[in-house]
Write a protein that holds these residues in place. Structure first.
Motif, PDB file in Angstrom:
ATOM      1  N   LEU A 257      91.325  92.483  36.186  1.00 24.44           N
ATOM      2  CA  LEU A 257      91.394  91.747  37.451  1.00 24.44           C
ATOM      3  C   LEU A 257      90.028  91.243  37.898  1.00 24.44           C
ATOM      4  N   GLY A 258      89.018  91.412  37.077  1.00 24.41           N
ATOM      5  CA  GLY A 258      87.688  90.941  37.438  1.00 24.41           C
ATOM      6  C   GLY A 258      86.675  92.068  37.457  1.00 24.41           C
ATOM      7  N   THR A 259      85.466  91.716  37.843  1.00 20.90           N
ATOM      8  CA  THR A 259      84.365  92.674  37.860  1.00 20.90           C
ATOM      9  C   THR A 259      83.604  92.572  39.177  1.00 20.90           C
ATOM     10  N   ALA A 260      82.802  93.579  39.446  1.00 25.80           N
ATOM     11  CA  ALA A 260      81.900  93.598  40.597  1.00 25.80           C
ATOM     12  C   ALA A 260      80.608  94.260  40.158  1.00 25.80           C
ATOM     13  N   ARG A 261      79.548  94.042  40.937  1.00 24.12           N
ATOM     14  CA  ARG A 261      78.236  94.576  40.572  1.00 24.12           C
ATOM     15  C   ARG A 261      77.823  95.691  41.513  1.00 24.12           C
ATOM     16  N   TYR A 262      77.035  96.625  40.988  1.00 18.02           N
ATOM     17  CA  TYR A 262      76.412  97.676  41.782  1.00 18.02           C
ATOM     18  C   TYR A 262      75.032  97.950  41.197  1.00 18.02           C
ATOM     19  N   SER A 263      74.161  98.571  41.977  1.00 17.91           N
ATOM     20  CA  SER A 263      72.808  98.883  41.526  1.00 17.91           C
ATOM     21  C   SER A 263      72.729 100.329  41.064  1.00 17.91           C
TER      22      SER A 263
END
Length: 266
Positions: A131-137
């Protein structure tokens, strides 16, 4: 690539009897005013087959099914597993350059981390469709959800609470044992208002108060680890899943041939 192991704080290891593995020299004395958390030994209720090639990074029970996130570059995936047989019934492959890590459910989705890419993948829980991706640090190790946030470990003593939609940081929590930080927190599971966490390379699970960050209980897995008898030094205890509907707690490890249902003393 395998992470470099650095021993956990002696304060945590001293919570177990003297028969525990040798530990490094002490750092700072624990806070005298804080009571030592109890150590409990679980009872094995049942044993189930587990893929002995699975480098387990995340384990959850969601919607009546067992899901697992498996690591290592080129071999990472998220899978639905049949509990009774250990058979993989659905699988979603993570890009080969990424090292799959922790796994959590959010509504009708699953969210899985990657170790050092800062990419979280979203999957439809029913089909494992991407369903997609997201970013984190920062690094991704373990992941769980308290139904208001996604909670991430990164190998340090700090847990990070993320907005489950945007992954924006909501707050952080320092985890301590008798006043000393507990680092190398790995796989996480939310269980009845508390956080259970594997400590990397240690035969134990710690129970964490999500308000204060204090370790309130240590679950001694040494008998289970001994029963597995793994010779691979990286085949460590890692994987906690909670079936809230039937109040079942499951544990396993990296490259373990067995998944255990355990019961904790009341």
């Amino acid at each position: 690539m395998i992470r470099r192991y650095v021993p956990a704080p002696l304060a945590l290891l001293l919570s177990l009897p003297a028969t525990a593995s040798a530990a490094p020299a002490p750092q700072a004395a624990p806070a005298a005013a804080e009571a030592r958390p109890p150590v409990v030994v679980p009872t094995v209720v049942a044993s189930f087959p587990h893929d002995r090639e699975a480098f387990t990074e995340g384990l959850i029970w969601h919607g009546g099914a067992l899901y697992e996130s498996v690591g290592l570059e080129g071999r990472s995936d998220v899978r639905r597993v049949e509990l009774a047989t250990g058979k993989v019934v659905k699988r979603a492959v993570i890009p080969p350059a990424q090292f799959g890590e922790g796994l959590a459910a959010w509504k009708d989705q699953l969210v899985s981390l990657t170790w050092h890419d800062g990419i979280a993948h979203r999957w439809a829980a029913a089909t494992l469709r991407p369903l997609g991706t997201a970013r984190y640090s920062g690094e991704g190790w373990g992941l769980t959800s308290d139904r208001t946030a996604l909670i991430r470990s990164d190998g340090s003593a700090t847990l990070t609470f993320h907005d489950p939609v945007t992954l924006a940081v909501k707050r952080t929590l320092k985890v301590t044992y008798m006043g000393q930080p507990v680092d190398q927190l790995n796989e996480l599971e939310w269980v009845e208002g508390t956080i259970l966490a594997n400590v990397w390379h240690q035969p134990m699970i710690v129970r964490i108060d999500p308000a204060s960050g204090r370790v309130t209980q240590v679950i001694d897995l040494r008998a289970i680890v001994a029963e597995v008898g793994a010779r691979d030094p990286e085949a460590v205890a890692n994987g906690i899943a909670w079936d809230a509907a039937q109040r079942r707690l499951f544990v396993t490890g990296k490259r373990w041939p067995t998944l255990f249902e355990i019961r904790l003393p009341r």
